[in-house]
Design an enzyme around this catalytic site. Structure first.
Site, PDB file in Angstrom:
ATOM      1  N   GLY A  31       0.818  -1.217   0.000  1.00  0.00           N
ATOM      2  CA  GLY A  31       0.000   0.000   0.000  1.00  0.00           C
ATOM      3  C   GLY A  31       0.844   1.256   0.000  1.00  0.00           C
ATOM      4  N   GLY A  36       6.033   4.655  -8.363  1.00  0.00           N
ATOM      5  CA  GLY A  36       6.794   3.409  -8.539  1.00  0.00           C
ATOM      6  C   GLY A  36       5.820   2.246  -8.723  1.00  0.00           C
ATOM      7  N   HIS A  37       4.795   2.212  -7.851  1.00  0.00           N
ATOM      8  CA  HIS A  37       3.806   1.133  -7.976  1.00  0.00           C
ATOM      9  C   HIS A  37       2.987   1.283  -9.262  1.00  0.00           C
ATOM     10  CE1 HIS A  37       4.138   1.441  -3.426  1.00  0.00           C
ATOM     11  NE2 HIS A  37       4.430   0.169  -3.639  1.00  0.00           N
ATOM     12  N   GLY A 147       9.689  -3.874  -8.548  1.00  0.00           N
ATOM     13  CA  GLY A 147      10.545  -2.755  -8.919  1.00  0.00           C
ATOM     14  C   GLY A 147      12.016  -3.087  -8.702  1.00  0.00           C
ATOM     15  N   GLU A 148      12.841  -2.654  -9.651  1.00  0.00           N
ATOM     16  CA  GLU A 148      14.291  -2.879  -9.502  1.00  0.00           C
ATOM     17  C   GLU A 148      14.878  -2.043  -8.363  1.00  0.00           C
ATOM     18  OE1 GLU A 148      15.758  -2.073 -13.420  1.00  0.00           O
ATOM     19  OE2 GLU A 148      15.677  -4.184 -13.993  1.00  0.00           O
TER      20      GLU A 148
END
Ligand code: PAF
Length: 215
Positions: A31, A36-37, A147-148
């Protein structure tokens, strides 16, 4: 967008998605969603997947001294973000749904859990692997987006998929950064000021991130 909290309802909706001929794209999160999400979600949606996001703050990846109780949470805003980014299913389970028999034995993840970040947070990556394993058991065949930014986590999850033979393809997506280069993270809300030195910006030694400018 459908919002569900039980494993049974989630799996029913996933099977409806599959029956309509779409593959499942899965974005596991804790959450406090940010760009990024949403970049992970957008990648899944662009790949024409039926896109499911989970929001579950996993206690197993926090040690006793860490910020579990204060971990940022913004469910209403997260729901709105998911709707705007065309998520099909939002899964917000309780602890009981994820760990019906109480916290399970942590996944054995080997040396990767003991180096780099794992050195100072020895229970973190086993906790991540444990919840991701549980989520993959629930979701089944899918592409899962990570995500990297959390590079070590991507390695842990890739190892997990191989070891446990989950029918999940891991898609690692590029880090999304603020204009000043800081990687976006839910925990950035804790920052009031980021101090950095730069040869090119002697007159701007401090960048404000939280409404205050401190020099
Ligand atoms: O990266 C995160 O947000 C978490 O570690 C994850 C993968 C959702 C597991 O709780």
């Amino acid at each position: 967008m459908e919002i569900v909290s039980s494993v049974k309802d989630f799996q029913f909706l996933l099977s409806e998605g599959r029956n309509s001929g779409k593959e499942i794209g899965f974005v596991p999160t804790m959450g406090a969603l940010h760009e990024g999400h949403t970049s992970l979600i957008d990648t899944s949606v662009k790949q024409k997947k039926s896109t499911a996001v989970s929001i579950f703050i996993n206690p197993l990846q926090f040690s006793a001294e860490e910020d579990l109780d204060n971990y940022p949470s913004s469910l209403e805003k997260d729901e709105e973000i998911c709707i705007n980014h065309k998520v099909d299913i939002l899964f917000c389970p309780t602890q009981k749904e994820i760990y019906p028999n109480g916290p399970p034995e942590p996944e054995e993840i080997g040396e990767i859990g003991t180096i780099l970040e794992g050195k100072s947070r020895p229970s973190h990556f086993p906790g991540v692997a444990t919840v991701v394993a549980r989520l993959f058991e629930i979701v089944g065949k899918s592409c899962a987006y990570f995500g990297e930014k959390d590079f070590q986590q991507v390695k842990v999850v890739n190892d997990l998929v191989k070891r446990r033979q989950f029918p999940v393809e891991i898609v690692a997506c590029p880090t999304i950064r603020q204009i000043d280069g800081l990687a976006l993270s839910s925990r950035n809300v804790y920052l009031t000021c980021l101090l950095y030195t730069s040869d090119a910006a002697d007159d701007t030694p401090c960048v404000d991130l939280g409404g205050r400018r401190i020099i």
